[in-house]
Design a protein around this motif. Structure first.
Motif, mmCIF file in Angstrom:
data_model
loop_
_atom_site.group_PDB
_atom_site.id
_atom_site.type_symbol
_atom_site.label_atom_id
_atom_site.label_comp_id
_atom_site.label_asym_id
_atom_site.label_seq_id
_atom_site.Cartn_x
_atom_site.Cartn_y
_atom_site.Cartn_z
ATOM 1 N N GLY A 163 0.924 -1.151 0.003
ATOM 2 C CA GLY A 163 -0.108 -0.138 0.001
ATOM 3 C C GLY A 163 0.920 1.183 0.010
ATOM 4 N N ASP A 164 2.312 1.124 0.271
ATOM 5 C CA ASP A 164 2.756 2.683 0.418
ATOM 6 C C ASP A 164 3.745 2.610 -1.093
ATOM 7 O OD1 ASP A 164 4.384 0.181 0.660
ATOM 8 O OD2 ASP A 164 6.020 1.450 2.062
ATOM 9 N N VAL A 165 3.421 1.831 -2.135
ATOM 10 C CA VAL A 165 4.329 2.102 -3.299
ATOM 11 C C VAL A 165 3.279 1.915 -4.426
ATOM 12 C CG1 VAL A 165 6.296 0.747 -2.424
ATOM 13 C CG2 VAL A 165 4.440 -0.491 -3.613
ATOM 14 N N GLY A 166 3.704 2.558 -5.452
ATOM 15 C CA GLY A 166 2.810 2.678 -6.716
ATOM 16 C C GLY A 166 1.702 3.702 -6.647
ATOM 17 N N ASP A 167 0.512 3.229 -7.356
ATOM 18 C CA ASP A 167 -0.456 4.009 -7.604
ATOM 19 C C ASP A 167 -1.601 4.093 -6.071
ATOM 20 O OD1 ASP A 167 -3.009 5.375 -8.197
ATOM 21 O OD2 ASP A 167 -3.194 4.346 -9.953
ATOM 22 N N ALA A 168 -1.643 5.086 -5.418
ATOM 23 C CA ALA A 168 -2.357 5.319 -4.325
ATOM 24 C C ALA A 168 -3.868 4.988 -4.556
ATOM 25 C CB ALA A 168 -2.101 6.605 -3.626
ATOM 26 N N GLU A 169 -4.448 5.384 -5.725
ATOM 27 C CA GLU A 169 -5.652 5.498 -5.914
ATOM 28 C C GLU A 169 -6.004 3.827 -6.094
ATOM 29 O OE1 GLU A 169 -8.407 7.657 -5.469
ATOM 30 O OE2 GLU A 169 -7.157 8.537 -4.711
ATOM 31 N N ALA A 170 -5.200 3.241 -6.933
ATOM 32 C CA ALA A 170 -5.514 1.791 -7.159
ATOM 33 C C ALA A 170 -5.497 0.866 -5.829
ATOM 34 C CB ALA A 170 -4.468 1.304 -8.046
ATOM 35 N N HIS A 171 -4.575 1.318 -4.657
ATOM 36 C CA HIS A 171 -4.472 0.762 -3.650
ATOM 37 C C HIS A 171 -5.893 1.097 -2.696
ATOM 38 C CE1 HIS A 171 -0.403 -0.671 -4.241
ATOM 39 N NE2 HIS A 171 -0.193 0.402 -4.220
ATOM 40 N N LYS A 172 -6.201 2.213 -2.568
ATOM 41 C CA LYS A 172 -7.795 2.658 -2.092
ATOM 42 C C LYS A 172 -8.619 2.033 -2.430
ATOM 43 C CE LYS A 172 -9.581 6.786 -0.126
ATOM 44 N NZ LYS A 172 -10.834 6.236 -0.512
ATOM 45 N N THR A 173 -8.694 1.452 -3.721
ATOM 46 C CA THR A 173 -9.777 0.909 -4.541
ATOM 47 C C THR A 173 -9.948 -0.458 -3.684
ATOM 48 O OG1 THR A 173 -9.645 2.096 -6.433
ATOM 49 C CG2 THR A 173 -10.946 -0.116 -6.503
ATOM 50 N N VAL A 174 -8.820 -1.102 -3.678
ATOM 51 C CA VAL A 174 -8.720 -2.661 -2.992
ATOM 52 C C VAL A 174 -9.150 -2.311 -1.516
ATOM 53 C CG1 VAL A 174 -7.305 -4.642 -2.513
ATOM 54 C CG2 VAL A 174 -6.996 -3.106 -4.500
ATOM 55 N N ILE A 175 -8.637 -1.661 -0.890
ATOM 56 C CA ILE A 175 -8.913 -1.589 0.786
ATOM 57 C C ILE A 175 -10.495 -0.931 0.670
ATOM 58 C CG2 ILE A 175 -8.265 -0.070 2.882
ATOM 59 C CD1 ILE A 175 -6.116 -2.103 1.623
ATOM 60 N N ASP A 176 -11.021 -0.088 -0.146
ATOM 61 C CA ASP A 176 -12.209 0.220 0.200
ATOM 62 C C ASP A 176 -13.109 -0.973 -0.063
ATOM 63 O OD1 ASP A 176 -11.539 2.860 0.714
ATOM 64 O OD2 ASP A 176 -12.085 3.533 -0.946
ATOM 65 N N PHE A 177 -12.855 -1.657 -1.093
ATOM 66 C CA PHE A 177 -13.730 -2.905 -1.450
ATOM 67 C C PHE A 177 -13.568 -3.939 -0.204
ATOM 68 C CE2 PHE A 177 -13.794 -7.335 -2.845
ATOM 69 C CZ PHE A 177 -15.075 -7.368 -3.110
ATOM 70 N N ALA A 178 -12.203 -4.186 0.174
ATOM 71 C CA ALA A 178 -12.326 -4.959 1.500
ATOM 72 C C ALA A 178 -13.101 -4.510 2.469
ATOM 73 C CB ALA A 178 -10.724 -5.279 1.938
ATOM 74 N N ARG A 179 -13.105 -3.277 2.852
ATOM 75 C CA ARG A 179 -13.801 -2.779 4.038
ATOM 76 C C ARG A 179 -15.171 -2.877 3.862
ATOM 77 N NH1 ARG A 179 -9.297 1.934 5.300
ATOM 78 N NH2 ARG A 179 -8.290 0.849 7.058
ATOM 79 N N SER A 180 -15.651 -2.919 2.605
ATOM 80 C CA SER A 180 -17.209 -2.849 2.082
ATOM 81 C C SER A 180 -17.511 -4.447 2.250
ATOM 82 C CB SER A 180 -17.399 -2.472 0.782
ATOM 83 O OG SER A 180 -16.837 -3.267 -0.139
ATOM 84 N N ILE A 181 -16.902 -5.382 2.230
ATOM 85 C CA ILE A 181 -17.244 -6.664 2.628
ATOM 86 C C ILE A 181 -18.213 -6.866 3.876
ATOM 87 C CG2 ILE A 181 -16.482 -9.319 2.763
ATOM 88 C CD1 ILE A 181 -14.467 -8.558 0.561
ATOM 89 N N PRO A 182 -17.694 -6.791 5.099
ATOM 90 C CA PRO A 182 -16.286 -6.086 5.522
ATOM 91 C C PRO A 182 -15.352 -7.214 5.771
ATOM 92 C CG PRO A 182 -17.645 -6.034 7.158
ATOM 93 C CD PRO A 182 -18.478 -6.685 6.332
ATOM 94 N N VAL A 183 -13.964 -7.197 5.555
ATOM 95 C CA VAL A 183 -13.181 -8.266 6.185
ATOM 96 C C VAL A 183 -12.772 -7.671 7.558
ATOM 97 C CG1 VAL A 183 -11.950 -8.460 3.972
ATOM 98 C CG2 VAL A 183 -10.914 -6.495 5.576
ATOM 99 N N ALA A 184 -12.899 -8.635 8.309
ATOM 100 C CA ALA A 184 -12.300 -8.610 9.974
ATOM 101 C C ALA A 184 -11.309 -7.585 10.082
ATOM 102 C CB ALA A 184 -12.118 -9.874 10.443
ATOM 103 N N VAL A 185 -10.198 -7.817 9.266
ATOM 104 C CA VAL A 185 -8.772 -7.271 9.693
ATOM 105 C C VAL A 185 -8.154 -7.075 8.269
ATOM 106 C CG1 VAL A 185 -6.316 -7.604 10.707
ATOM 107 C CG2 VAL A 185 -8.507 -8.169 12.043
ATOM 108 N N ILE A 186 -7.683 -6.019 8.291
ATOM 109 C CA ILE A 186 -6.316 -5.581 7.224
ATOM 110 C C ILE A 186 -4.904 -5.771 7.829
ATOM 111 C CG2 ILE A 186 -5.452 -4.262 5.220
ATOM 112 C CD1 ILE A 186 -8.655 -3.010 5.249
#
Length: 480
Positions: free
Chosen positions: A206-229
């Motif tokens: 999450g600290d390298v590359g395209d910040a928006e692309a990472h945010k898309t994955v994290i936002d989707f995971a939180r929408s499930i929601p996953v228990a922990v990242i």
């Protein structure tokens, strides 16, 4: 599901008031829950009575960072540095591991945890090379009976490690991993009917590359929601990078966080980011000290009010119990304090600042808090899930110990745990695993481990290491 009355034992636990208490009591377990704690409890007709005279009853241990599948790789890894581990394992063996090797490693790793009283695991599963690898890991987890936040890693396997790293399957790997994440998350991240296995996400990029692309994955995971990242944090100011990208939060567990000890100029800012966002630390002191991760920060987190638990990390390298982690964390912190006092010629303290109860808390309630599960596990209290351990207090290790907190932290081993319950189910009784027989697992584990050693002998790995180290301009004077 059977009910149990644990009769006449000494309960050792923290309470809802954050007080460490050891007291004589019966504990009634009905279905998956602790329903009564007290002396002289009435036995329901359906309950099995378990005589706990001369026994200690404690919460199960909580592991906040473990790579469970790696039990299948116990060969020559125990003496490696972190840099050796990355080349010899992550970029070579792990990238070529088979799904069947993952399956048996995962099952054996979960059973080892249960044998050692580790009832809850945050599993950073970083060998999701193909859908078959991921399914094998999840199937074995479900079979084991452990309480697990199963967290597949959003990453692709290495396709080349010399002269430079390459990840040629990234596009297709990203596609299937996101599709599987949707599939696993369709029931709100609940992966087993009884709720023992839930979905998490490991996300180390999450600290390298395209910040928006990472945010898309994290936002989707939180929408499930996953228990922990969860993510690894070792050297460099990654905590601030994650914070700047909005990737920290109360659902995030950062493993190691040794950069907090090594960068005093950034120390206050990083600790503030952790505390303000509710992000937790998973400290793994045994391998942090041995593999050059940096210094453990477990008790620094405690001092600063940051959520913190303990973990075993790589089961190919470290012991799979939490006893070791509690001892390492406590004694390391004490040693650093003593060193500071001697170096600065300060007056000696009357007592150590932290004690056995504090280490016990890290291995139980502290871990539960880090995983946002303290409402369910981590203490022996009415309404909590029955994730419990029963110790033989007359064992060779414990018979002379009067204080159960000191006994568990400093003297106990998995041999002293007679019974393990998870979700009200006995998974170890009389010192023997019961849900999954160990014998066939052990034989299969040995077979697959030998195949890995055949394909990746020590000599081959060392040759790769020498070549890699030389290409990177390292000093080869130490090579024999």
């Amino acid at each position: 599901m059977t009910s149990y009355l644990l009769k006449g034992g000494i309960v050792a636990t923290y309470t809802k008031d954050n007080e460490a208490r050891a007291f004589k009591a019966d504990v009634l377990v009905e279905k998956s829950v602790i329903t009564q704690v007290g002396e002289g409890l009435t036995v329901p007709n359906s309950a099995e009575i378990i005589d706990c005279t001369n026994k200690w009853i404690t919460p199960g241990f909580v592991d906040t960072h473990r790579h469970v599948w790696m039990t299948v790789m116990r060969a020559s890894q125990c003496d490696w540095l972190l840099t050796e581990y990355l080349l010899k394992n992550s970029w070579s063996i792990q990238a070529n591991i088979t799904a069947e090797q993952v399956r048996i490693g995962q099952l054996a790793g979960c059973l080892e945890a249960l044998h050692s009283g580790v009832t809850t695991i945050l599993d950073h599963f970083h060998a999701a090379n193909t859908p078959e690898h991921a399914d094998a890991s999840l199937d074995a987890t479900l079979q084991s009976g452990a309480r697990v936040i199963w967290s597949p890693s959003r990453m692709s396997p290495t396709t080349q490690y010399l002269p430079n790293l390459a990840f040629d399957t990234e596009a297709e790997t990203y596609k299937w991993q996101m599709e599987k994440l949707r599939e696993w998350g369709k029931n709100g991240g609940r992966l087993s009917e009884d709720g023992r296995v839930t979905l998490g996400l490991a996300y180390d990029i999450g600290d390298v590359g395209d910040a928006e692309a990472h945010k898309t994955v994290i936002d989707f995971a939180r929408s499930i929601p996953v228990a922990v990242i969860t993510a690894h944090v070792v050297k460099g100011p990654r905590i601030l990078a994650y914070h700047e990208r909005g990737l920290l939060g109360p659902d995030v567990v950062l493993s190691h966080c040794t950069e907090l000890a090594d960068h005093p100029d950034l120390d206050d800012e990083m600790w503030a980011a952790m505390k303000e966002t509710g992000t937790a630390v998973a400290s793994t002191p045994e391998d942090e000290m041995g593999m050059a991760h940096g210094n453990p920060v477990a008790f620094e987190a405690v001092e600063r009010g940051v959520k913190c638990g303990l973990g075993a990390d790589c089961l190919s390298i470290n012991s799979g119990d939490i006893f070791t982690q509690m001892r390492f964390a406590l004694q390391f912190h004490r040693a650093r304090q003593h060193e500071h006092i001697h170096k600065n010629k300060l007056p000696p303290p009357a007592h150590n600042k932290f004690n056995s109860q504090d280490a016990f808390r890290l291995g139980t309630l502290g871990g539960a808090e880090a995983l946002n599960l303290s409402h369910l596990i981590g203490t022996v209290e009415v309404g909590k899930k029955a994730d419990l351990l029963i110790f033989d207090a007359l064992s060779a290790n414990l018979a002379g110990a009067l204080d159960p907190f000191q006994g568990v932290v400093f003297h106990a081993s998995n041999a002293d745990i007679e019974i393990v319950l998870v979700n009200g189910e006995i998974v170890k009784r009389n010192g023997v695993l019961t849900k999954v027989p160990w014998g066939p697992v052990a034989l299969n584990l040995r077979k697959e481990a030998e195949e890995i050693r055949r394909l990746w002998p020590v000599e081959k790995l060392e040759k790769l290491w020498v070549e890699y180290h030389g290409l990177k301009g390292g000093n080869l004077d130490w090579v024999e």
